[in-house]
Design a protein around this motif. Structure first.
Motif, PDB file in Angstrom:
ATOM      1  N   ASP A 134      38.537  15.077 -65.156  1.00 15.80           N
ATOM      2  CA  ASP A 134      39.680  15.426 -66.001  1.00 15.80           C
ATOM      3  C   ASP A 134      39.528  14.651 -67.306  1.00 15.80           C
ATOM      4  O   ASP A 134      40.060  13.561 -67.456  1.00 15.80           O
ATOM      5  N   HIS A 135      38.738  15.208 -68.223  1.00 17.01           N
ATOM      6  CA  HIS A 135      38.496  14.573 -69.518  1.00 17.01           C
ATOM      7  C   HIS A 135      38.601  15.615 -70.622  1.00 17.01           C
ATOM      8  O   HIS A 135      38.292  16.792 -70.414  1.00 17.01           O
ATOM      9  N   TYR A 136      38.975  15.145 -71.807  1.00 18.09           N
ATOM     10  CA  TYR A 136      39.124  16.023 -72.962  1.00 18.09           C
ATOM     11  C   TYR A 136      38.109  15.735 -74.074  1.00 18.09           C
ATOM     12  O   TYR A 136      38.221  16.279 -75.159  1.00 18.09           O
ATOM     13  N   MET A 140      38.958  11.971 -61.755  1.00 16.83           N
ATOM     14  CA  MET A 140      40.336  11.830 -61.341  1.00 16.83           C
ATOM     15  C   MET A 140      41.230  12.382 -62.458  1.00 16.83           C
ATOM     16  O   MET A 140      40.889  12.255 -63.634  1.00 16.83           O
ATOM     17  N   THR A 141      42.364  12.971 -62.100  1.00 12.31           N
ATOM     18  CA  THR A 141      43.372  13.307 -63.101  1.00 12.31           C
ATOM     19  C   THR A 141      43.866  12.019 -63.763  1.00 12.31           C
ATOM     20  O   THR A 141      44.150  11.034 -63.080  1.00 12.31           O
ATOM     21  N   ALA A 142      43.940  12.016 -65.077  1.00 11.02           N
ATOM     22  CA  ALA A 142      44.418  10.842 -65.804  1.00 11.02           C
ATOM     23  C   ALA A 142      45.944  10.851 -65.860  1.00 11.02           C
ATOM     24  O   ALA A 142      46.549  11.810 -66.335  1.00 11.02           O
ATOM     25  N   ALA A 143      46.553   9.787 -65.369  1.00 16.63           N
ATOM     26  CA  ALA A 143      48.011   9.696 -65.383  1.00 16.63           C
ATOM     27  C   ALA A 143      48.557   9.716 -66.807  1.00 16.63           C
ATOM     28  O   ALA A 143      49.715  10.105 -67.030  1.00 16.63           O
ATOM     29  N   THR A 144      47.739   9.317 -67.779  1.00 14.15           N
ATOM     30  CA  THR A 144      48.186   9.320 -69.177  1.00 14.15           C
ATOM     31  C   THR A 144      48.345  10.736 -69.728  1.00 14.15           C
ATOM     32  O   THR A 144      49.029  10.935 -70.732  1.00 14.15           O
ATOM     33  N   GLU A 203      43.497  19.132 -53.615  1.00  9.60           N
ATOM     34  CA  GLU A 203      43.595  17.692 -53.444  1.00  9.60           C
ATOM     35  C   GLU A 203      43.770  17.059 -54.825  1.00  9.60           C
ATOM     36  O   GLU A 203      43.156  17.498 -55.792  1.00  9.60           O
ATOM     37  N   LEU A 204      44.617  16.035 -54.894  1.00 11.15           N
ATOM     38  CA  LEU A 204      44.918  15.382 -56.168  1.00 11.15           C
ATOM     39  C   LEU A 204      44.288  14.004 -56.219  1.00 11.15           C
ATOM     40  O   LEU A 204      44.754  13.068 -55.564  1.00 11.15           O
ATOM     41  N   GLY A 205      43.210  13.882 -56.998  1.00 11.84           N
ATOM     42  CA  GLY A 205      42.702  12.571 -57.356  1.00 11.84           C
ATOM     43  C   GLY A 205      43.363  12.148 -58.650  1.00 11.84           C
ATOM     44  O   GLY A 205      43.435  12.919 -59.609  1.00 11.84           O
ATOM     45  N   ILE A 206      43.867  10.922 -58.700  1.00 15.64           N
ATOM     46  CA  ILE A 206      44.594  10.476 -59.885  1.00 15.64           C
ATOM     47  C   ILE A 206      44.290   9.004 -60.145  1.00 15.64           C
ATOM     48  O   ILE A 206      44.114   8.209 -59.219  1.00 15.64           O
ATOM     49  N   GLY A 207      44.199   8.666 -61.446  1.00 12.83           N
ATOM     50  CA  GLY A 207      43.936   7.292 -61.844  1.00 12.83           C
ATOM     51  C   GLY A 207      44.673   6.953 -63.120  1.00 12.83           C
ATOM     52  O   GLY A 207      45.414   7.777 -63.680  1.00 12.83           O
ATOM     53  N   GLY A 231      41.002   5.478 -56.403  1.00 11.04           N
ATOM     54  CA  GLY A 231      39.706   4.828 -56.350  1.00 11.04           C
ATOM     55  C   GLY A 231      39.502   3.832 -57.456  1.00 11.04           C
ATOM     56  O   GLY A 231      40.402   3.562 -58.260  1.00 11.04           O
ATOM     57  N   GLY A 232      38.301   3.269 -57.489  1.00 12.18           N
ATOM     58  CA  GLY A 232      37.954   2.305 -58.513  1.00 12.18           C
ATOM     59  C   GLY A 232      37.716   0.917 -57.947  1.00 12.18           C
ATOM     60  O   GLY A 232      38.039   0.621 -56.803  1.00 12.18           O
ATOM     61  N   MET A 233      37.168   0.051 -58.802  1.00 14.79           N
ATOM     62  CA  MET A 233      36.750  -1.279 -58.373  1.00 14.79           C
ATOM     63  C   MET A 233      37.763  -2.373 -58.681  1.00 14.79           C
ATOM     64  O   MET A 233      37.464  -3.562 -58.483  1.00 14.79           O
TER      65      MET A 233
END
Length: 309
Positions: A37-39, A74-78, A101-105, A178-180
């Motif tokens: 999910d990028h622009y 991931m979908t960006a919460a911003t 399924e919703l991946g979100i960060g 996800g993420g570190m």
């Protein structure tokens, strides 16, 4: 081990390009088709013809595919407000017959926010907003029919919401986090995630982060066995070294670097690499496919790798 296909359309792809990959993934037995999910494109590629919206794409694929699962890493919460996002995902879930399924960060790519006029708060605030988004989205979906939902949030207060529409999946579509991040990421995952995903992490780093999330689960009395553990890795598979090198060159990468950091090599090498991640507890791999025109790549993995995992 379930294998899923993961694409990066901001690097240059039309809807028809993505549809071709999703259909081939469906036909050849992969478990899901996911997209970023990028622009804004990254690196030296042109990015032509320009970005496509993740949830617009998934709505189209919901009608243009039959049974493959669909989602975001991931979908960006911003990018989106939580109430409208809950409506969008629930609608696409209905359109797909319950396959979403919703991946979100938090969102991380500052330049794409600047390029398209999207506010980009500091990291701490982005985590605060993500936590509220998760509370609102899950609250809306899980509110019983006929009841209303309220949430006293700092950023996203909700009052008297009818909490509609409901997704097809009960109680809701799976949520991927996800993420570190060493502290807040594990805590949020323990509370909200059905799946925890690590993108482009080594085996050793995966073990360490999975352990942090398991510890966060234990702190709140959640059994971590109920969570799916997954990784995302760039794919570069070939029948021989020459084909591996050709595919690496097509995406501007070095074969040796990909063997060290990705899922690369001959089918036998790829199977061995998958085994190393399986030993960490990971049960799902997202294969990042960067050359979307190379559908034979998917065919090779489906024929030579899938039957062995």
């Amino acid at each position: 081990m379930e294998l899923r296909i993961f694409t990066e359309p901001q690097q240059g792809a039309t809807y028809d390009d993505l549809l071709a990959v999703a259909r081939r993934a469906e036909e050849t037995g992969f478990g899901a088709f996911f997209r970023s999910d990028h622009y804004l494109k990254m690196g030296s590629v042109s990015g032509d013809p320009g970005p496509t919206d993740a949830w617009t794409t998934l709505a189209g694929l919901a009608r243009d595919t039959r049974d493959i699962r669909l989602g975001t890493l991931m979908t960006a919460a911003t990018f989106r407000l939580p109430g409208p996002l809950a409506i969008t995902v629930a609608q696409v879930d209905q359109m797909s017959g319950g396959r979403v399924e919703l991946g979100i960060g938090t969102g991380w790519y500052a330049e794409e926010h600047t390029a398209y006029g999207i506010p980009f708060p500091a990291l701490g605030e982005r985590f605060d907003r993500l936590e509220e988004q998760l509370a609102v989205i899950t609250g809306l979906w899980e509110t019983p029919p006929g009841k209303t939902f309220d949430f006293a949030g700092r950023y996203y207060p909700v009052s008297g919401s009818p909490a509609l529409p409901k997704p097809v999946q009960d109680p809701r579509p799976p949520i991927l986090l996800g993420g570190m991040g060493p502290k807040r990421t594990p805590r949020l995952a323990a509370r909200y995630a059905d799946e925890f995903n690590l993108p482009f992490a080594s085996v050793a780093d995966s073990v360490a982060q999975f352990d942090r999330v398991r510890a966060a689960c234990a702190e709140i009395g959640r059994d971590p066995a109920g969570m799916v553990w997954s990784n995302a890795l760039v794919l570069c598979c070939g029948r021989d070294d020459a084909e591996v090198a050709r595919r690496a060159a097509a995406i501007g990468r070095d074969p040796d670097e990909l063997r060290a950091n990705g899922l690369a090599g001959t089918p036998a090498e790829v199977v061995d690499r998958i085994g190393a991640y399986a030993e960490t507890g990971s049960s799902r791999l997202y294969l990042q496919v960067l050359d979307l025109a190379d559908l034979d790549h998917l065919d090779l993995v489906a024929t030579e790798v899938l039957p062995q995992v």
